[in-house]
Design an enzyme around this catalytic site. Structure first.
Site, PDB file in Angstrom:
ATOM      1  N   ASN A   1       0.840  -1.204   0.000  1.00  0.00           N
ATOM      2  CA  ASN A   1       0.000   0.000   0.000  1.00  0.00           C
ATOM      3  C   ASN A   1       0.873   1.251   0.000  1.00  0.00           C
ATOM      4  O   ASN A   1       2.095   1.163   0.022  1.00  0.00           O
ATOM      5  CB  ASN A   1      -0.965  -0.025   1.197  1.00  0.00           C
ATOM      6  CG  ASN A   1      -0.197  -0.136   2.503  1.00  0.00           C
ATOM      7  OD1 ASN A   1       0.575   0.740   2.861  1.00  0.00           O
ATOM      8  ND2 ASN A   1      -0.391  -1.251   3.206  1.00  0.00           N
TER       9      ASN A   1
ATOM     10  N   ASP B   1      -4.259  -6.276   5.219  1.00  0.00           N
ATOM     11  CA  ASP B   1      -5.272  -7.113   5.864  1.00  0.00           C
ATOM     12  C   ASP B   1      -5.305  -8.516   5.271  1.00  0.00           C
ATOM     13  O   ASP B   1      -5.709  -9.459   5.934  1.00  0.00           O
ATOM     14  CB  ASP B   1      -6.646  -6.447   5.723  1.00  0.00           C
ATOM     15  CG  ASP B   1      -6.731  -5.193   6.575  1.00  0.00           C
ATOM     16  OD1 ASP B   1      -6.144  -5.196   7.674  1.00  0.00           O
ATOM     17  OD2 ASP B   1      -7.347  -4.202   6.132  1.00  0.00           O
TER      18      ASP B   1
ATOM     19  N   LYS C   1       8.240 -17.410 -10.707  1.00  0.00           N
ATOM     20  CA  LYS C   1       7.491 -16.263 -11.230  1.00  0.00           C
ATOM     21  C   LYS C   1       6.271 -16.764 -12.023  1.00  0.00           C
ATOM     22  O   LYS C   1       6.402 -17.665 -12.864  1.00  0.00           O
ATOM     23  CB  LYS C   1       8.418 -15.442 -12.139  1.00  0.00           C
ATOM     24  CG  LYS C   1       7.784 -14.189 -12.645  1.00  0.00           C
ATOM     25  CD  LYS C   1       8.710 -13.419 -13.568  1.00  0.00           C
ATOM     26  CE  LYS C   1       7.926 -12.369 -14.318  1.00  0.00           C
ATOM     27  NZ  LYS C   1       8.689 -11.778 -15.400  1.00  0.00           N
TER      28      LYS C   1
ATOM     29  N   PHE D   1      -4.122   3.106  14.892  1.00  0.00           N
ATOM     30  CA  PHE D   1      -4.389   4.114  13.871  1.00  0.00           C
ATOM     31  C   PHE D   1      -5.559   3.644  13.018  1.00  0.00           C
ATOM     32  O   PHE D   1      -5.709   2.442  12.785  1.00  0.00           O
ATOM     33  CB  PHE D   1      -3.152   4.312  12.978  1.00  0.00           C
ATOM     34  CG  PHE D   1      -2.206   5.337  13.526  1.00  0.00           C
ATOM     35  CD1 PHE D   1      -1.503   5.084  14.689  1.00  0.00           C
ATOM     36  CD2 PHE D   1      -2.035   6.560  12.895  1.00  0.00           C
ATOM     37  CE1 PHE D   1      -0.643   6.023  15.224  1.00  0.00           C
ATOM     38  CE2 PHE D   1      -1.177   7.517  13.417  1.00  0.00           C
ATOM     39  CZ  PHE D   1      -0.478   7.249  14.581  1.00  0.00           C
TER      40      PHE D   1
ATOM     41  N   LYS E   1     -13.304   0.488  15.972  1.00  0.00           N
ATOM     42  CA  LYS E   1     -12.002  -0.190  16.128  1.00  0.00           C
ATOM     43  C   LYS E   1     -11.458  -0.066  17.537  1.00  0.00           C
ATOM     44  O   LYS E   1     -10.913  -1.017  18.098  1.00  0.00           O
ATOM     45  CB  LYS E   1     -10.980   0.448  15.183  1.00  0.00           C
ATOM     46  CG  LYS E   1     -10.901  -0.261  13.872  1.00  0.00           C
ATOM     47  CD  LYS E   1      -9.920   0.416  12.954  1.00  0.00           C
ATOM     48  CE  LYS E   1     -10.430   0.262  11.548  1.00  0.00           C
ATOM     49  NZ  LYS E   1      -9.621   0.981  10.590  1.00  0.00           N
TER      50      LYS E   1
ATOM     51  N   LYS F   1     -10.892  -3.615  19.201  1.00  0.00           N
ATOM     52  CA  LYS F   1      -9.501  -4.052  19.401  1.00  0.00           C
ATOM     53  C   LYS F   1      -9.028  -3.814  20.831  1.00  0.00           C
ATOM     54  O   LYS F   1      -7.878  -4.047  21.147  1.00  0.00           O
ATOM     55  CB  LYS F   1      -8.581  -3.329  18.402  1.00  0.00           C
ATOM     56  CG  LYS F   1      -8.913  -3.604  16.946  1.00  0.00           C
ATOM     57  CD  LYS F   1      -7.817  -3.094  16.019  1.00  0.00           C
ATOM     58  CE  LYS F   1      -8.237  -3.172  14.561  1.00  0.00           C
ATOM     59  NZ  LYS F   1      -7.105  -3.409  13.657  1.00  0.00           N
TER      60      LYS F   1
HETATM   61  O1  C5P Z   1      -8.696  -2.489  11.296  1.00  0.00           O
HETATM   62  P1  C5P Z   1      -7.602  -1.747  10.668  1.00  0.00           P
HETATM   63  O2  C5P Z   1      -6.662  -2.622   9.918  1.00  0.00           O
HETATM   64  O3  C5P Z   1      -8.013  -0.580   9.845  1.00  0.00           O
HETATM   65  O4  C5P Z   1      -6.840  -1.118  11.935  1.00  0.00           O
HETATM   66  C1  C5P Z   1      -5.780  -0.278  11.812  1.00  0.00           C
HETATM   67  C2  C5P Z   1      -4.881  -0.423  13.005  1.00  0.00           C
HETATM   68  O5  C5P Z   1      -4.641  -1.803  13.275  1.00  0.00           O
HETATM   69  C3  C5P Z   1      -3.522   0.164  12.764  1.00  0.00           C
HETATM   70  O6  C5P Z   1      -3.071   0.669  13.983  1.00  0.00           O
HETATM   71  C4  C5P Z   1      -2.722  -1.010  12.255  1.00  0.00           C
HETATM   72  O7  C5P Z   1      -1.329  -0.841  12.510  1.00  0.00           O
HETATM   73  C5  C5P Z   1      -3.294  -2.152  13.038  1.00  0.00           C
HETATM   74  N1  C5P Z   1      -3.327  -3.425  12.322  1.00  0.00           N
HETATM   75  C6  C5P Z   1      -2.658  -4.504  12.822  1.00  0.00           C
HETATM   76  N2  C5P Z   1      -2.704  -5.705  12.160  1.00  0.00           N
HETATM   77  C7  C5P Z   1      -3.397  -5.853  11.047  1.00  0.00           C
HETATM   78  C8  C5P Z   1      -4.083  -4.753  10.509  1.00  0.00           C
HETATM   79  C9  C5P Z   1      -4.028  -3.563  11.175  1.00  0.00           C
HETATM   80  O8  C5P Z   1      -2.028  -4.382  13.856  1.00  0.00           O
HETATM   81  N3  C5P Z   1      -3.402  -6.995  10.409  1.00  0.00           N
END
Ligand code: C5P
Length: 401
Positions: A208, A277, A287, A321, A335, A339
């Site tokens: 990204n 994600d 490849k 974040f 979130k 979380k």
């Molecule tokens: O749910 P989302 O991915 O948008 O959440 C963002 C937050 O979760 C960020 O702080 C990111 O660093 C963390 N995150 C994580 N592991 C993931 C995805 C996101 O720790 N697989």
């Protein structure tokens, strides 16, 4: 930003004196009260009147000036300073300070002050690399004197190399950093930053637009405030902030392993990384060849590291974040709760002056106790400190529970 701070600016004789004028302007603009001391040689380059006009205070230069003595006394300049900055600092003045020589107002003040001293050297490259100079600088560093290293470039003397006074903005940043409270001393802060890369085959990956700048700014700021900082970083082109321990990772699962390995050492975890994600269900060993007009890639969910941390029985202060392009507050609040975070920094990455790959950011901070705070557009360094202000103010309360 520097309101109510008293800075003594020592100016020594070098062609870079003109840059000290610009530095003075930045300091007064930020609200600092600046008293300038010039050596005799410095006055050969720029007149005291320039510094006097811009600082709104008389310039000090004579150790035995009776009028000045009556008004303030040379030691009181040293006593009243929150920070003593010497810019530009010649090899001569650095040599004198390192060896306890105090034969003019500037070196006397340097010796008498209990305030931190920040030195921005400027000199010819051969002087700068001379072992005598190096030893003097090393000695002062060991004694806790702060340095803003000179830059490389074309020097006024015609030589090319290290010795050019750092830019006024760089010295200003170092001043702001030196004045910052060391309110994270004794804490270990882990920061994650940057994107992750999820490999498809040996040459391709999913990633990204995250540049890592926000996380690196937080890591640098936390270090300046006295914390031990572990920066778990995905691939970025950024330099490691001074004093920060960096652990480089590629994929979300690498990041998860690194975070879980270090979490027990940490009192604060700030997850600024843009973790992918999803990852390809399978990483091909060779490849992938171009064949059909369409191809399907099956993705599987990556571990949510932050949620995993939040669900630990005893977890550090957790900051997440939320980078969103719509319904910012609603998604961020969700979130924060899901979380089990202490705080979340929400930003709208659809605007072009905030979020990914720019130096500025605006954010909404949401907290576990339901409170919220808006942070208008500001530099990522400033936002980093705003975030840390909140962390610091909430840490002790948490420990009492
Ligand atoms: O749910 P989302 O991915 O948008 O959440 C963002 C937050 O979760 C960020 O702080 C990111 O660093 C963390 N995150 C994580 N592991 C993931 C995805 C996101 O720790 N697989």
């Amino acid at each position: 930003m520097l309101k109510d701070t008293r800075i003594v600016l020592g100016v020594t004789g070098g062609i870079a004196v003109y840059k000290a004028v610009e530095l003075l302007r930045l300091l007064t603009k930020a609200g600092a009260c600046v008293h300038v001391i010039m050596t005799r040689a410095a006055q050969e380059f720029v007149t005291p009147l320039t510094f006097q006009t811009l600082s709104s205070h008389p310039v000090h230069s004579e150790l035995f000036n009776l009028i000045a003595e009556q008004e303030i006394g040379h030691i009181s300049l040293a006593d009243r300073a929150n920070l003593f900055v010497i810019a530009p600092a010649t090899a001569n003045v650095i040599g004198k300070i390192a060896n306890g020589i105090a034969d003019d107002l500037l070196t006397t003040t340097a010796m008498a002050t209990k305030a931190p001293v920040l030195i921005a050297p400027a000199m010819n490259v051969n002087m700068y690399t001379n072992p005598i100079y190096r030893e003097n600088e090393e000695k002062l560093r060991r004694l806790g004197y702060l340095f803003v290293p000179p830059e490389k470039g074309a020097l006024a003397c015609g030589w090319e190399g290290e010795g050019k006074l750092a830019a006024p903005e760089t010295i200003f940043e170092a001043i702001a950093a030196a004045l910052r409270p060391r309110d994270l001393a004794g804490q270990t802060v882990m920061v994650t930053a940057g994107p992750t890369r999820e490999e498809i085959d040996p040459v391709r990956f999913i990633s990204n637009h995250s540049s890592g700048r926000m996380g690196y700014a937080i890591a640098g700021a936390a270090r300046q405030r006295g914390a031990r900082v572990i920066l778990v970083s995905g691939p970025t082109g950024l330099a490691v902030p001074a004093g920060v321990e960096r652990v480089c990772v590629e994929s979300a699962r690498d990041m998860q392993a690194a975070v879980m390995r270090h979490v027990k050492e940490c009192s604060v975890v700030i997850k600024a990384a843009a973790v992918a994600d999803y990852r390809p269900a399978e990483r091909k060993g060779d490849k992938i060849k171009k064949q059909a007009a369409e191809m399907t890639l099956t993705l599987v969910k990556n571990p949510d590291i932050l949620a995993e941390l939040g669900h630990l029985k005893k977890h550090p202060f957790l900051v997440g974040f939320a980078a969103e392009t719509s319904c910012l507050e609603e998604y961020a609040a969700r979130k924060l709760a899901e979380k089990k975070l202490d705080m979340i920094v929400a930003n709208d990455v659809s605007s072009c002056d905030a979020g990914f790959n720019v130096d500025t950011n605006r954010a909404l901070l949401l907290f576990k106790d339901g409170s919220r705070q808006d942070c208008p557009l500001m530099s990522k360094d400033e936002l980093a400190n705003r975030i840390l202000d909140e962390v610091v103010s909430r840490l002790p309360a948490r420990r009492n529970h």
